[in-house]
Design a protein around this motif. Structure first.
Motif, PDB file in Angstrom:
ATOM      1  N   LEU A 104       0.829  -1.202   0.000  1.00 25.38           N
ATOM      2  CA  LEU A 104       0.000   0.000   0.000  1.00 25.38           C
ATOM      3  C   LEU A 104       0.863   1.251   0.000  1.00 25.38           C
ATOM      4  CD1 LEU A 104      -2.936   1.036   0.125  1.00 25.38           C
ATOM      5  CD2 LEU A 104      -2.706   1.077   2.620  1.00 25.38           C
ATOM      6  N   SER A 139       2.580   1.486  -3.457  1.00 31.48           N
ATOM      7  CA  SER A 139       1.658   1.885  -4.522  1.00 31.48           C
ATOM      8  C   SER A 139       1.384   3.378  -4.493  1.00 31.48           C
ATOM      9  CB  SER A 139       0.335   1.113  -4.396  1.00 31.48           C
ATOM     10  OG  SER A 139      -0.381   1.503  -3.234  1.00 31.48           O
ATOM     11  N   GLY A 140       1.532   3.980  -3.308  1.00 29.55           N
ATOM     12  CA  GLY A 140       1.362   5.422  -3.219  1.00 29.55           C
ATOM     13  C   GLY A 140       2.392   6.192  -4.021  1.00 29.55           C
ATOM     14  N   ASP A 166       1.251   7.822  -7.300  1.00 27.61           N
ATOM     15  CA  ASP A 166       0.769   9.205  -7.230  1.00 27.61           C
ATOM     16  C   ASP A 166       1.925  10.186  -7.345  1.00 27.61           C
ATOM     17  OD1 ASP A 166      -1.910   8.565  -6.967  1.00 27.61           O
ATOM     18  OD2 ASP A 166      -1.838   8.489  -4.787  1.00 27.61           O
ATOM     19  N   ASP A 212      -2.847   3.849 -12.009  1.00 28.63           N
ATOM     20  CA  ASP A 212      -2.678   4.215 -10.603  1.00 28.63           C
ATOM     21  C   ASP A 212      -3.928   3.884  -9.802  1.00 28.63           C
ATOM     22  OD1 ASP A 212      -2.114   5.344  -8.173  1.00 28.63           O
ATOM     23  OD2 ASP A 212      -1.887   7.387  -8.915  1.00 28.63           O
ATOM     24  N   GLU A 213      -5.081   4.292 -10.303  1.00 33.37           N
ATOM     25  CA  GLU A 213      -6.342   4.076  -9.590  1.00 33.37           C
ATOM     26  C   GLU A 213      -6.644   2.584  -9.449  1.00 33.37           C
ATOM     27  OE1 GLU A 213      -9.831   5.415  -7.573  1.00 33.37           O
ATOM     28  OE2 GLU A 213      -7.994   6.437  -8.193  1.00 33.37           O
ATOM     29  N   SER A 230      -4.051   0.871  -6.996  1.00 29.85           N
ATOM     30  CA  SER A 230      -4.235   1.322  -5.614  1.00 29.85           C
ATOM     31  C   SER A 230      -5.467   0.693  -4.983  1.00 29.85           C
ATOM     32  CB  SER A 230      -4.339   2.853  -5.576  1.00 29.85           C
ATOM     33  OG  SER A 230      -3.162   3.458  -6.044  1.00 29.85           O
ATOM     34  N   LYS A 231      -6.569   0.661  -5.727  1.00 29.76           N
ATOM     35  CA  LYS A 231      -7.799   0.094  -5.178  1.00 29.76           C
ATOM     36  C   LYS A 231      -7.686  -1.415  -5.006  1.00 29.76           C
ATOM     37  CE  LYS A 231     -10.049   3.863  -4.616  1.00 29.76           C
ATOM     38  NZ  LYS A 231      -8.917   4.763  -4.889  1.00 29.76           N
ATOM     39  N   ASN A 259      -5.662  -1.879  -1.816  1.00 31.43           N
ATOM     40  CA  ASN A 259      -6.499  -1.498  -0.681  1.00 31.43           C
ATOM     41  C   ASN A 259      -7.474  -2.609  -0.329  1.00 31.43           C
ATOM     42  OD1 ASN A 259      -6.487   1.080   0.840  1.00 31.43           O
ATOM     43  ND2 ASN A 259      -6.302   1.987  -1.192  1.00 31.43           N
ATOM     44  N   ASN A 261       2.692   8.287   2.302  1.00 36.14           N
ATOM     45  CA  ASN A 261       3.309   6.979   2.042  1.00 36.14           C
ATOM     46  C   ASN A 261       4.144   6.500   3.219  1.00 36.14           C
ATOM     47  OD1 ASN A 261       2.132   7.123  -0.463  1.00 36.14           O
ATOM     48  ND2 ASN A 261       4.016   7.712  -1.534  1.00 36.14           N
TER      49      ASN A 261
END
Length: 538
Positions: free
Chosen positions: A353, A356-357, A360, A382-383, A386-387, A390, A457
């Motif tokens: 997590l 992956s930040g 951004d 990215d979206e 990240s999801k 998460n 992050n």
């Protein structure tokens, strides 16, 4: 309207409805094992839906579609995009303020145990479910009309209207959860089918909602798009009016008060147990330190001078891809990761997590252009990534919560644990708003946005320091001490009593064994909790 529990609106319900489907006695996986691998005959989607309508009554299926599919899924997707544009373009607030406001609208989801207890112990005119569906739909309908028709609504009243809309969705969610729990008792072999129906409606509704949200905002504005959310509320009212429910004459309110006190005492005793409060502390800290700066990123995405100048349609498409990423996370967990220990999975997912930040950061610093990747493509990647991560992080936390529920109050206690998680998400949202404010990230100034991403992050790594609070066992192990597991507070008698009060008695008996555990946020009958998380008793 439908802000949903933190950390992300439409996604929380998806992840909750997909937890441990295969663990439920009666689920296809379990059934296959019990039957020597033969399993149940596979039905076509249409035949499967007809079977559910026949066995559970069409009014229940309508309630699931209205609540999960339209109100939470479709409405949640539209609300996510429309509310962002509403705070930015209509109320014209700073991103730090919008970040705080988005957290505030999730407060009604933090008191879900309260809504659940109301539906359980306070029937209206002899009905436990129908009045609460109608109430939920009515308040949501009025709230969305107010915010869409009032052109100069003060920010405070707009916030109250959005909170009311959120409460509308939360109350309807709790009520349909209770109906699912009741049907899980009457039709234990259909439980997994009901969870699948919930997840399917939520997923499809969310994808449609995100896909059309940007176009709605572009065509009729943010207020108009929020006004469209009055339609899901109206459908919730209709489903409440049509719901088949047995009326309870002369309900003994005195006994309900006694049971409420007993359940509250048992919850307090359970929370004092180290095996319970230690994981609870980790879950709260983990979510609180996963700082949310989404509003700062959104303002930068849509800024036409110093940002990426993404239009409304693309924003909706990007969030739709994020929703698909979440579903991929569920598939990965169910098929590959579900048997890993809590320690190893939470360590890996928390680390990923944080990493992956950095996507951004690459986007904000425009390093993606040096790699030859256009902003549009990189933002979508990215979206989605990240999801997905998460979701992978969230799934073991849901399973862990299911393992912490004592017999007799599983549903209400699980809702309490979900509320703790939601409070952690709210804290993360407010900390993110404070961070945006301290770094002077405004509607038009994004110079320090890269610093906010870096701080976020790094903070995502901090929960690893208290990972020792989480049990090192795997999801198939029992966590609660034997003294709590052996207490059942006359659970069998309570269960029978509740079945007599069930609101969705149908003529045919049948299958699924669905347990609110798979639901994730079941705030159902504190007596019906026996159906919840049967795996705990293993």
């Amino acid at each position: 309207m439908s802000p949903q529990p933190a950390p992300d609106l439409a996604e929380d319900k998806e992840r909750e409805t997909n937890v441990l489907i295969e663990a439920a006695p009666g689920s296809p996986v379990k059934a296959a094992e019990d039957d020597g691998g033969s399993g149940r005959q596979q039905l076509s989607p249409v035949a499967w839906l007809r079977m559910l309508t026949r066995e559970l009554h069409w009014s229940f299926v309508l309630g699931v579609v209205a609540t999960y599919g339209v109100s939470q899924g479709l409405g949640g997707g539209i609300n996510r995009v429309a509310s962002d544009y509403y705070w930015k373009d209509v109320q014209r607030v700073q991103p730090s303020v919008a970040q705080v406001y988005q957290g505030v609208t999730s407060i009604p989801w933090m008191v879900k145990p309260l809504w659940g207890l109301f539906t359980d112990v306070l029937p209206v005119a002899g009905y436990r479910r129908r009045p609460y569906f109608i109430l939920a739909g009515f308040v949501g309908f009025i709230a969305m009309l107010i915010i869409s028709l009032h052109s100069k609504l003060h920010a405070l009243f707009a916030l109250l209207a959005l909170m009311t809309g959120s409460a509308s969705v939360a109350i309807a969610d709790v009520t349909i959860d209770a109906c699912v729990a009741e049907n899980s008792i009457l039709h234990p072999h259909l439980a997994a089918d009901m969870i699948s129906l919930n997840g399917f409606c939520s997923s499809v509704g969310g994808l449609i909602g995100f896909s059309i949200s940007g176009f709605l905002v572009h065509a009729i504005g943010a207020q108009g798009a929020l006004g469209v959310l009055a339609i899901p509320s109206a459908l919730v009212i209709l489903s409440g009016m049509l719901l088949k429910e047995v009326q309870i004459p002369n309900f003994p309110y005195g006994q309900a008060h006694k049971k409420f006190v007993e359940a509250s005492g048992k919850m307090l005793t359970t929370l004092k147990c180290p095996e319970v409060w230690r994981p609870c502390v980790y879950m709260y800290v983990s979510l609180a330190l996963s700082v949310d700066i989404q509003e700062g990123m959104f303002y930068w995405y849509t800024d036409r001078k110093t940002g990426l100048s993404f239009h409304e349609g693309f924003i909706g498409f990007m969030f739709a891809v994020g929703s698909i990423g979440s579903l991929v996370g569920v598939i990965l967990y169910q098929n590959i990761l579900k048997d890993h220990s809590f320690h190893s999975l939470l360590f890996s997912s928390q680390l990923l997590l944080s990493l992956s930040g950095m996507l951004d950061l690459i986007l904000v610093l425009r390093l993606n252009l040096k790699m030859g990747i256009p902003d549009y493509y990189f933002a979508v990647i990215d979206e989605g990534v990240s999801k997905m991560i998460n979701r992978v992080k969230w799934m073991p936390l849901l399973v862990l919560c299911s393992k912490l529920c004592p017999p007799g109050i599983e549903g209400t206690f699980y809702a309490l644990l979900m509320s703790i998680d939601n409070i952690g998400g709210l804290t993360g949202s407010w900390v993110g708003g404070l961070l945006l404010h301290l770094l002077r990230i405004t509607r038009t100034e994004f110079t320090n946005l890269w610093a906010a991403i870096m701080i976020r992050n790094v903070m995502r790594l901090l929960p690893l320091a208290i990972l020792f609070l989480v049990p090192s066992s795997d999801p198939n192990s029992t966590i609660l001490p034997s003294d709590l597991l052996n207490e059942d507070d006359d659970g069998e008698g309570h269960q029978i009593e509740t079945i007599e009060l069930t609101s969705l008695a149908v003529d045919r008996g049948s299958f699924p064994d669905k347990s609110p555990q798979e639901r994730g946020d079941l705030d159902v009958e504190q007596d019906d909790d026996e159906v919840f998380l049967l795996a705990n008793r293993g």
